[in-house]
Design a protein around this motif. Structure first.
Motif, short mmCIF file in Angstrom:
data_model
loop_
_atom_site.label_atom_id
_atom_site.label_comp_id
_atom_site.label_asym_id
_atom_site.label_seq_id
_atom_site.Cartn_x
_atom_site.Cartn_y
_atom_site.Cartn_z
N VAL A 145 25.97 38.83 49.57
CA VAL A 145 25.73 40.27 49.58
C VAL A 145 26.83 40.97 50.36
N ALA A 146 27.03 42.22 50.02
CA ALA A 146 27.89 43.09 50.82
C ALA A 146 26.99 43.93 51.71
N ARG A 147 27.38 44.04 52.98
CA ARG A 147 26.56 44.79 53.94
C ARG A 147 27.35 45.98 54.46
N VAL A 148 26.69 47.13 54.43
CA VAL A 148 27.28 48.36 54.95
C VAL A 148 26.33 48.90 56.01
N SER A 149 26.85 49.18 57.20
CA SER A 149 26.02 49.80 58.24
C SER A 149 26.71 51.06 58.75
N VAL A 150 25.91 52.08 58.98
CA VAL A 150 26.41 53.35 59.50
C VAL A 150 25.63 53.65 60.77
N ARG A 151 26.36 53.84 61.88
CA ARG A 151 25.73 54.03 63.19
C ARG A 151 26.11 55.38 63.75
N ASP A 152 25.09 56.12 64.21
CA ASP A 152 25.36 57.37 64.92
C ASP A 152 24.70 57.31 66.29
N HIS A 153 24.97 58.28 67.13
CA HIS A 153 24.45 58.29 68.49
C HIS A 153 23.74 59.62 68.77
N GLY A 154 23.00 60.09 67.75
CA GLY A 154 22.39 61.40 67.84
C GLY A 154 20.92 61.38 68.19
#
Length: 405
Positions: free
Chosen positions: A321-330
């Motif tokens: 699988v391809a894994r994409v993660s998006v992280r914010d600090h809000g």
């Protein structure tokens, strides 16, 4: 109301000729007569059948009729069966008292009076039939009551769904009106301002150095309206099961870099930055346009609710699988809200206070991920930012329509 059922009668006597004579008196097409030559044989039959009446001879070798009756009264299965004792011992009061104490409902004395025997048996058979009919009616009423309760629950559920749909429609129309009015008002005010400059001959406002910024503002508002309209169209297609994917070879790393670049200006406007960690290439078979939509939605949400803090995107391969993660600090997402934010028009109260929107981005994202047989999840806590993770199989073998919304 009688029901169509045969009544089973048990006759117990140690003399076969008495059994035959008694059976001849009480048998009829709607009855089945069982004969027992001893109390022990009677007990075996009582364990196998439900009897409307038992006619028991008192004087029997071994276990007598009174002892059999006491055993019947001591068992839940047989205690309700009426017992008529048959006796040749005369009509002494103490003898009858012993019989009634053992559980008898009546006495027959030898020699038997055929008319009395038939009359008594008919009474108890009728009582049994009425009791069975009453039980049957009660079962039917109970079933009807259960069915009625189910229908009421279904109607209440349907009413709640309709009320929710009406509220959703009203909220949707209100949100769409608000969201479209903002860019339209901006464009309208810009047009009025330009018309005012032109009417006064103020052409300096249209100088070459000012035109790029002016065009960029217009394009930004137009893009906002196009995005809203595209989201609404996608939701409509999903509700009709008409949204499908068209797969082809895609380099996810290249696509991610392009999406991040396209959002640079939006990140700057939000006072934020986007960092990307990705391999040189990551090949798979997906719908490029839809996956770009997923990446854009996740990054846009991170910028919108990230409080101007940096946003990180990580693209990597994990097995097949391809894994994409998006992280914010809000502002983050409370645990109780993490499931519903993926439904259409669902937004947390906290998110409504920070940014406008229809609540469609994550819903559309989840549907697109589902179409690719992938998974999406979120890790977050209120006030601690959020990490959205998408996993996509490298090879999608079929293009199936989205599931019903």
């Amino acid at each position: 109301m009688p029901i169509d059922v045969q009544s089973k009668l048990l006759i117990v006597d140690d003399l076969p000729e008495n059994l035959l004579a008694l059976e001849a008196l009480i048998r009829s097409p709607d009855r089945v007569v069982y004969r027992a030559g001893s109390a022990e044989a009677a007990l075996s039959l009582l364990l196998e059948h439900e009897f409307a009446l038992a006619i028991v001879d008192v004087q029997m070798p071994g276990m007598n009729g009174f002892e059999l009756a006491e055993m019947m009264r001591g068992t839940e299965r047989t205690r309700h069966i009426p017992i008529i004792f048959v006796s040749a011992a005369g009509r002494e009061l103490n003898y009858a008292f012993q019989g009634y104490e053992s559980g008898a409902v009546d006495f027959l004395h030898k020699p038997l009076d055929p008319h009395a025997v038939v009359s008594k048996v008919n009474v108890f058979v009728d009582l049994y039939q009425h009791r069975k009919a009453l039980r049957h009616e009660m079962e039917l009423l109970a079933a009807a009551h259960r069915k009625q309760e189910e229908l009421v629950q279904q109607l209440q559920h349907t009413q709640l769904e309709l009320e929710r749909a009406v509220r959703m429609r009203d909220d949707f129309m209100s949100m769409v009106s608000h969201e479209l009015r903002t860019p339209l008002n901006t464009l309208y005010l810009e047009a009025q301002l330009r018309q005012l400059h032109l009417s006064k001959g103020n052409l300096a406002s249209f100088s070459p150095e000012r035109l790029p910024a002016m065009i960029e503002r217009d394009q930004r508002q137009i893009r906002n309206m196009v995005r809203l309209i595209d989201d609404m169209l996608d939701v409509t297609r999903m509700r009709r099961d008409a949204l499908s994917i068209q797969t082809k070879p895609v380099d996810l790393a290249v696509l991610a870099r392009a999406v991040v670049e396209n959002l640079r200006q939006q990140a700057e406007a939000a006072g934020s930055t986007i960092s990307l960690e990705a391999p040189a290439e990551l090949h798979g078979v997906w719908d490029e346009f839809r996956i770009e939509q997923v990446l854009t939605n996740l990054l846009t949400n991170a910028l919108r609710y990230g409080g101007g803090k940096p946003v990180e995107m990580v693209v990597e391969r994990a097995g097949d699988v391809a894994r994409v993660s998006v992280r914010d600090h809000g502002i983050g997402i409370a645990p109780e809200d993490q499931a519903r934010i993926f439904e259409q028009f669902e937004r947390t109260e906290h998110s409504r206070q920070h940014a406008a929107g229809l609540g469609l981005g994550l819903y559309i994202t989840r549907k697109i991920v589902d179409l690719h047989a992938g998974q999406i999840g979120v890790e977050s806590a209120a006030g601690q930012g959020a990490r959205f993770t998408v996993e996509l199989p490298l090879q999608v073998t079929a293009t199936s329509p989205a599931r019903n919304a």
